[in-house]
Design an enzyme around this catalytic site. Structure first.
Site, PDB file in Angstrom:
ATOM      1  N   ASP A 407      84.162 -62.085  22.566  1.00 26.80           N
ATOM      2  CA  ASP A 407      85.328 -61.306  22.126  1.00 26.80           C
ATOM      3  C   ASP A 407      86.474 -61.584  23.094  1.00 26.80           C
ATOM      4  O   ASP A 407      86.278 -62.167  24.158  1.00 26.80           O
ATOM      5  CB  ASP A 407      84.932 -59.812  22.134  1.00 26.80           C
ATOM      6  CG  ASP A 407      86.018 -58.904  21.597  1.00 26.80           C
ATOM      7  OD1 ASP A 407      86.861 -59.367  20.800  1.00 26.80           O
ATOM      8  OD2 ASP A 407      86.016 -57.705  21.968  1.00 26.80           O
ATOM      9  N   GLU A 410      91.058 -64.989  22.886  1.00 24.51           N
ATOM     10  CA  GLU A 410      92.296 -65.643  22.403  1.00 24.51           C
ATOM     11  C   GLU A 410      93.012 -66.382  23.531  1.00 24.51           C
ATOM     12  O   GLU A 410      93.641 -67.391  23.219  1.00 24.51           O
ATOM     13  CB  GLU A 410      93.221 -64.590  21.773  1.00 24.51           C
ATOM     14  CG  GLU A 410      92.687 -64.011  20.475  1.00 24.51           C
ATOM     15  CD  GLU A 410      91.495 -63.060  20.675  1.00 24.51           C
ATOM     16  OE1 GLU A 410      91.415 -62.463  21.770  1.00 24.51           O
ATOM     17  OE2 GLU A 410      90.668 -62.947  19.765  1.00 24.51           O
ATOM     18  N   ASP A 484      89.501 -56.851  14.099  1.00 25.27           N
ATOM     19  CA  ASP A 484      89.637 -55.393  13.995  1.00 25.27           C
ATOM     20  C   ASP A 484      90.295 -54.942  12.691  1.00 25.27           C
ATOM     21  O   ASP A 484      91.466 -54.572  12.668  1.00 25.27           O
ATOM     22  CB  ASP A 484      90.413 -54.854  15.194  1.00 25.27           C
ATOM     23  CG  ASP A 484      89.663 -55.103  16.489  1.00 25.27           C
ATOM     24  OD1 ASP A 484      88.458 -55.392  16.429  1.00 25.27           O
ATOM     25  OD2 ASP A 484      90.292 -55.004  17.560  1.00 25.27           O
TER      26      ASP A 484
HETATM   27  O1  MIG Z   1      89.548 -53.753  21.155  1.00 27.60           O
HETATM   28  O2  MIG Z   1      84.713 -54.588  22.883  1.00 27.60           O
HETATM   29  O3  MIG Z   1      87.413 -56.904  18.081  1.00 27.60           O
HETATM   30  O4  MIG Z   1      84.896 -55.729  17.798  1.00 27.60           O
HETATM   31  O5  MIG Z   1      84.271 -53.610  19.521  1.00 27.60           O
HETATM   32  C1  MIG Z   1      88.796 -53.862  22.265  1.00 27.60           C
HETATM   33  C2  MIG Z   1      85.394 -53.613  22.178  1.00 27.60           C
HETATM   34  C3  MIG Z   1      87.885 -55.049  22.421  1.00 27.60           C
HETATM   35  C4  MIG Z   1      87.685 -55.840  20.188  1.00 27.60           C
HETATM   36  C5  MIG Z   1      86.723 -56.348  19.176  1.00 27.60           C
HETATM   37  C6  MIG Z   1      85.810 -55.245  18.739  1.00 27.60           C
HETATM   38  C7  MIG Z   1      85.087 -54.691  19.927  1.00 27.60           C
HETATM   39  C8  MIG Z   1      86.098 -54.193  20.966  1.00 27.60           C
HETATM   40  N1  MIG Z   1      86.983 -55.290  21.337  1.00 27.60           N
END
Ligand code: MIG
Length: 785
Positions: A407, A410, A484
């Protein structure tokens, strides 16, 4: 800040695409054949045209020097030897191969790509290739009436992207995801054009911020990049499936995933303790709801330090993972790129002492604020760093972990620009380049490192990787979830075109957060979303901190039993899905398909957003709005049978289909077949029985079905340990003739026959089964009706 007030539409704000600001490539001065292709010298720059295969032509413009042809991150294939002849007259140069005719007008330099019949695919008019002083490079192409555009990776909005404009710049967008939210997490600078049933594709191989403008003009569209060369491939089809095959010939295929990764995943931001995770697992078992994976979000870590567990909340992760393993459940932890700045944290120390973090040219480490607070970021563009990162995953694999969730890659940073400073200098395997140039491959390179490391540690087992960010070719390493979304019906609706366009863009293994991530879900939405999720390639229920819990039993028994039915249905369909995943891993053709992929001549399918196909013969038409139990379903030519009721519907028209909350409309094309397994229990997921459902046709039609199976978890299929059986279903007026044609591979599954049910037989039709004496599997008729 004024952007979201009426000030944004101030009359002085007009931002139309201005073709005047570009300098055209100019007139052709000379051309010559080189080893790599044809080099054209123009008054304002150089162009190379290279035939990559018989059907793929590459065009590279460099405004300063002879174009460079190496150094792609996405393209893993070498150019083939293609025989090409050049002819020249005063006005143009023509390059001719067996399949293509490329006409190059000399003054000004304009390219027309046509097939060998002379049918134009991609051409230019007043504007051609050009650039600006600031380094931007652009190609203007002629828009033809009836052009439909698809692909572009992960984009919100509808299936057909004509009239849209897109930007590629990997971005963490928490909210909103609405039809004009762009860019999102993935950058796949590629699209496919469909015109009169024929297709071609364009892949702009450039990692800078890129733009695709199919909006501003009726005469032309354009694609451009903020820097670098204008380097693009034209994949000439002729069908839309051919384009996907050509695109994935360049950028690679998805390796076949482990079977468990195709099962149901349960996630939540976050299940915060070992106790909670055990309780969750027990609930699935007790309720006989299938589950293969539980994801651990950021709370499992010690202060958000990757490669650690919180010792209080997760005192014994090895044991937890082992115990869950015995229940048939795997654990997939989240791993973010940000490394906490903490002198006592070994990963950070190694990163600093071994020089593994992203730095400024002057030598300072780049720090950004993410979950752990001030953090440094591994420079995944460097082979040494990728090797190190891969090795670190032994921490997880030693615990029995086989899948990783990437995650925030980017990379996301909590600041104004949402990402790393574009001036950061990446090492880039010895060819340093700024983040401005390499931003879009940061997550892709992280995925490469993670996949390679896990593959090595798992010693012959297939790793699973899920990523949020990526670039063209990400399918080689990871599956993709669409980030998200929210618990809105609109987001359920958007799921379909989004995942279909990802499939067209070479990423077959994708899916949304089922139930919706942000916002509170509700029973009806969750049930309808589960019905869709049961057929999206990636199937994970995930929700955000602070929202209502959305495990399948959270909304009462009645809803639970519906959700259970569809999750179990996913497992019954597993042999069918697995064979389609296998097909995708070989051909690139996605599992979940828009209807136009199978019916490119049927204009009714061109922007059909609320239905999709699984393979070439199944149409899923879910209900995507609240409190509605009837919907219009478009069925293309042929006859179609309702999977639940067996009722036959004529194609080429729209039908009104009733579907109560516990019903999902599924249609199978007459004359075709699907295979199914069975649901036993969470620890006994491998079916002992396989059933082939055959839907009788009439018109002398032949359907070729390839059954594929292997152990579902190792790489032994590479050395021949798989089973592939060709089954032919031939429907005529008086018979349905089912025969085993060919068998390949040495894998021996738990079943040795295929039970056959024939549906929709006409009065005068007999059933003929023809087995093959050498075949591992035999067909056995169980029912006919
Ligand atoms: O928004 O790790 O898209 O699936 O639960 C904060 C916490 C960072 C974004 C991800 C989401 C995940 C969340 N992360």
């Amino acid at each position: 800040m004024l952007d979201d007030t009426s000030f944004a539409i101030h009359p002085g704000n007009k931002k139309d695409a201005n073709t005047e600001v570009y300098r055209d490539i100019g007139n052709l001065k000379f051309f010559k054949q080189t080893n790599a292709g044809f080099l054209f010298g123009c008054s304002n720059g150089f162009v190379v045209i290279q035939f990559f295969t018989e059907s793929i032509v590459r065009v590279v413009m460099n405004q300063h020097d002879e174009p460079m042809l190496n150094g792609s991150y996405a393209v893993i294939e070498e150019p083939a030897q293609v025989k090409a002849d050049a002819a020249e007259d005063n006005k143009q140069v023509t390059l001719i191969t067996a399949k293509l005719r490329i006409a190059i007008q000399k003054s000004p330099f304009r390219i027309t790509v046509a097939d060998s019949n002379g049918t134009v695919l991609l051409d230019e008019n007043e504007h051609g290739m050009a650039y600006r002083e600031n380094g931007e490079v652009i190609a203007f192409k002629k828009k033809h009436s009836g052009d439909h555009f698809y692909g572009f990776g992960e984009k919100s909005g509808h299936l057909d992207k004509s009239g849209e404009r897109f930007e590629m710049w990997n971005t963490d967008v928490y909210a909103p995801h609405n039809p004009e939210t762009d860019p999102l997490y993935q950058s796949i600078p590629y699209f496919m054009t469909l015109r009169n049933g024929k297709a071609y594709g364009v892949f702009l191989d450039n990692t800078f911020r890129t733009m695709f403008n199919m909006k501003s003009s009726e005469e032309y569209f354009s694609f451009s990049a903020e820097g670098g060369q204008l380097d693009y491939y034209v994949m000439t089809g002729p069908g839309p499936k051919d384009v996907i095959q050509q695109y994935t010939h360049l950028t690679g295929k998805m390796p076949i995933p482990p079977k468990w990764a195709l099962g149901y995943h349960q996630s939540r931001y976050s299940y915060e303790s070992e106790g909670e995770v055990r309780g969750l697992a027990k609930n699935f078992i007790k309720r006989d709801i299938p589950v293969d994976v539980i994801h651990l979000d950021i709370h499992y870590m010690n202060g958000y330090r990757v490669f650690t567990f919180d010792k209080e909340k997760f005192p014994d992760p090895e044991k937890l993972i082992r115990d869950l393993g015995e229940m048939g459940i795997r654990v997939v932890p989240i791993v973010d790129p940000g490394i906490k700045k903490d002198a006592e944290y070994p990963i950070y120390r190694e990163g600093v002492t071994d020089n593994l973090f992203c730095k400024y040219l002057e030598g300072d480490i780049y720090f950004g604020n993410v979950w752990p607070g001030t953090s440094a970021f591994p420079d995944f563009t460097d082979g040494k760093v990728r090797g190190w990162w891969g090795k670190k995953h032994k921490y997880y694999s030693d615990m029995g972990i086989e899948g990783i969730w990437n995650d925030m890659n980017e990379p996301a940073v909590f600041n104004e620009t949402k990402t790393m400073d574009t001036a950061v200098m990446h090492r880039n395997d010895g060819v340093p380049a700024a983040h401005r140039e390499l931003h879009n491959i940061y997550g892709f390179k992280m995925a490469e490192a993670t996949y390679a490391g896990m593959k090595e540690h798992l010693d012959g087992k297939r790793p699973f990787l899920l990523t949020r960010a990526g670039f063209a070719g990400i399918q080689r390493y990871a599956s993709v979830w669409t980030g998200d979304n929210r618990s809105f019906w609109e987001h359920l609706q958007m799921t379909l075109p989004m995942v279909m366009n990802l499939g067209i863009s070479g990423v077959p293994f994708a899916g949304p957060d089922v139930g919706g991530f942000a916002h509170d879900t509700n029973a009806e939405l969750l049930v309808r979303w589960m019905q869709v999720g049961a057929f999206t390639p990636f199937f994970r229920n995930h929700s955000a901190i602070g929202t209502v819990y959305q495990e399948p039993w959270k909304f009462g028994l009645k809803n639970e039993s519906i959700m259970k039915k569809y999750i179990q249905m996913r497992y019954k369909w597993m042999p069918q899905l697995y064979k389609l995943f296998h097909e995708a891993s070989v051909s690139g053709i996605p599992v979940m398909r828009p209807l136009f992929l199978e019916y490119p001549d049927d204009a009714k399918t061109y922007n059909l957003n609320d239905q999709f196909m699984i393979g070439d013969n199944v149409i899923i038409a879910p209900i995507l709005v609240p409190s509605i139990t009837d919907r219009a379903v478009y069925l293309p030519e042929g006859n179609w049978l309702n999977f639940e009721t067996g009722e036959t519907y004529a194609g080429g028209q729209v039908h009104l289909i009733h579907a109560e909350l516990d019903e999902l409309p599924i249609f199978i094309k007459a004359g075709t077949a699907i295979v199914q397994g069975e649901w036993n229990s969470n620890t006994e997921k491998t079916p002992k029985q396989i059933t082939m459902d055959i839907y009788a046709g009439t018109n002398d039609e032949t359907y070729r079905f390839t059954h594929y199976d292997d152990d579902g978890e190792s790489f032994e299929y590479v050395d021949g340990s798989y089973l592939q059986v060709q089954i032919e279903v031939k429907s005529t007026l008086d018979a349905v003739h089912i025969s085993i044609r060919e068998q390949e591979g040495s894998y021996r599954p738990a079943y040795d026959k295929i039970n056959v049910n024939v549906h929709g037989l006409h009065k005068q039709q007999r059933v003929i089964l023809e087995n093959h004496e050498d075949s591992m599997l035999s067909l056995e008729l169980k029912s006919r009706g």
